[in-house]
Motif scaffolding. Sequence first.
Motif, PDB file in Angstrom:
ATOM      1  N   ALA A  39       0.823  -1.208   0.000  1.00  0.00           N
ATOM      2  CA  ALA A  39       0.000   0.000   0.000  1.00  0.00           C
ATOM      3  C   ALA A  39       0.858   1.259   0.000  1.00  0.00           C
ATOM      4  O   ALA A  39       0.580   2.217  -0.728  1.00  0.00           O
ATOM      5  CB  ALA A  39      -0.934  -0.002   1.212  1.00  0.00           C
ATOM      6  N   TRP A  40       1.911   1.265   0.790  1.00  0.00           N
ATOM      7  CA  TRP A  40       2.761   2.459   0.868  1.00  0.00           C
ATOM      8  C   TRP A  40       3.603   2.636  -0.394  1.00  0.00           C
ATOM      9  O   TRP A  40       3.790   3.762  -0.864  1.00  0.00           O
ATOM     10  CB  TRP A  40       3.639   2.382   2.100  1.00  0.00           C
ATOM     11  N   GLU A  94       3.289   9.577  -5.037  1.00  0.00           N
ATOM     12  CA  GLU A  94       2.222  10.558  -5.219  1.00  0.00           C
ATOM     13  C   GLU A  94       2.101  11.509  -4.031  1.00  0.00           C
ATOM     14  O   GLU A  94       1.511  12.591  -4.175  1.00  0.00           O
ATOM     15  CB  GLU A  94       0.880   9.852  -5.423  1.00  0.00           C
ATOM     16  N   LEU A  95       2.646  11.115  -2.884  1.00  0.00           N
ATOM     17  CA  LEU A  95       2.483  11.922  -1.674  1.00  0.00           C
ATOM     18  C   LEU A  95       3.699  12.759  -1.339  1.00  0.00           C
ATOM     19  O   LEU A  95       3.566  13.898  -0.895  1.00  0.00           O
ATOM     20  CB  LEU A  95       2.157  10.991  -0.489  1.00  0.00           C
ATOM     21  N   GLY A  96       4.887  12.213  -1.530  1.00  0.00           N
ATOM     22  CA  GLY A  96       6.098  12.924  -1.137  1.00  0.00           C
ATOM     23  C   GLY A  96       6.393  12.732   0.341  1.00  0.00           C
ATOM     24  O   GLY A  96       5.948  11.763   0.971  1.00  0.00           O
ATOM     25  N   ASP A 100      -2.832  15.079   0.614  1.00  0.00           N
ATOM     26  CA  ASP A 100      -3.183  14.488   1.901  1.00  0.00           C
ATOM     27  C   ASP A 100      -3.563  13.025   1.689  1.00  0.00           C
ATOM     28  O   ASP A 100      -3.894  12.602   0.585  1.00  0.00           O
ATOM     29  CB  ASP A 100      -4.356  15.241   2.533  1.00  0.00           C
ATOM     30  N   ALA A 101      -3.510  12.255   2.772  1.00  0.00           N
ATOM     31  CA  ALA A 101      -3.847  10.837   2.675  1.00  0.00           C
ATOM     32  C   ALA A 101      -4.379  10.342   4.007  1.00  0.00           C
ATOM     33  O   ALA A 101      -4.078  10.893   5.071  1.00  0.00           O
ATOM     34  CB  ALA A 101      -2.627  10.016   2.266  1.00  0.00           C
ATOM     35  N   VAL A 105      -5.333   8.137  -0.848  1.00  0.00           N
ATOM     36  CA  VAL A 105      -4.839   9.467  -1.213  1.00  0.00           C
ATOM     37  C   VAL A 105      -6.017  10.395  -1.449  1.00  0.00           C
ATOM     38  O   VAL A 105      -6.943  10.070  -2.200  1.00  0.00           O
ATOM     39  CB  VAL A 105      -3.957   9.384  -2.475  1.00  0.00           C
ATOM     40  N   GLN A 106      -5.991  11.568  -0.821  1.00  0.00           N
ATOM     41  CA  GLN A 106      -7.051  12.553  -0.959  1.00  0.00           C
ATOM     42  C   GLN A 106      -6.632  13.604  -1.990  1.00  0.00           C
ATOM     43  O   GLN A 106      -5.904  14.542  -1.683  1.00  0.00           O
ATOM     44  CB  GLN A 106      -7.324  13.228   0.388  1.00  0.00           C
TER      45      GLN A 106
END
Length: 243
Positions: A78-79, A85-87, A117-118, A138-139
């Motif tokens: 998952a990570w 995409e998140l950084g 955000d996530a 992921v938001q």
Amino acid sequence: MKQIFKKVSSLCTVLLMMAVLTLTGASAVWAEEVDDTVKQTLITTAEGLTDTIVTLGDEDIENYSKSSDAFTTSAMSAWAGSKSELGALKERSGEVEVKASDDGYTVTVPASFEKADANFVYVFDGSTGAPTSLTVDVQYSMAETLRRAVMNTIMGIAIVFIVLIFLSFLIYLFRFIPNPEAKKKAQAAAAPAPVPVAAPAVEEPADDTELIAVIAAAIAAAEGTTTDGFVVRSIRKINRKKR
């Protein structure tokens, strides 16, 4: 950090089991309501797992992905799928949410990253208290959501056109495939029509009336009589041999 997940998982299991045994004495109570102590234990465990997971490098993720523990492999998968995409993590923002179900708990840990955000959604087993799975939700912002929708639409239209062009090309190639039946029909159409054969002419019997009259006159002249005294009924050719 090689054994960090095993240690955290073991600690989580021990703490949750102690909380359940101390407060309820039976695991069936877990599915009915969330006790404040149990809830706090779940929050602490989920936040600790989140802080640990977001600091893992690519090499650590690859190593932990080979683990035999189902939760560890699920968390790494998952990570790894959301990391780019998140950084980097900015902060854990918002309130951690805990929900009880028939067979366990769902704990949602919100976090803010550089790019988006996530929510880290953990599922804990109700009988053992151990985490069983992790989902990184992921938001995306409205602008990012619209951009992705437009890109997906463009990709879909492009794929349709590519398939249509490919099918048209295949249909065009069919004309180069030999077709014996069509070739035979073309040859039959191009062949000249047969010339009708004329039936042989039937010889009509010659009219001997004039010849009979001439012969009769000659005979009468030779005999010194007229043609009234005799009648020539037929004429026959006699082949005489040469001497």
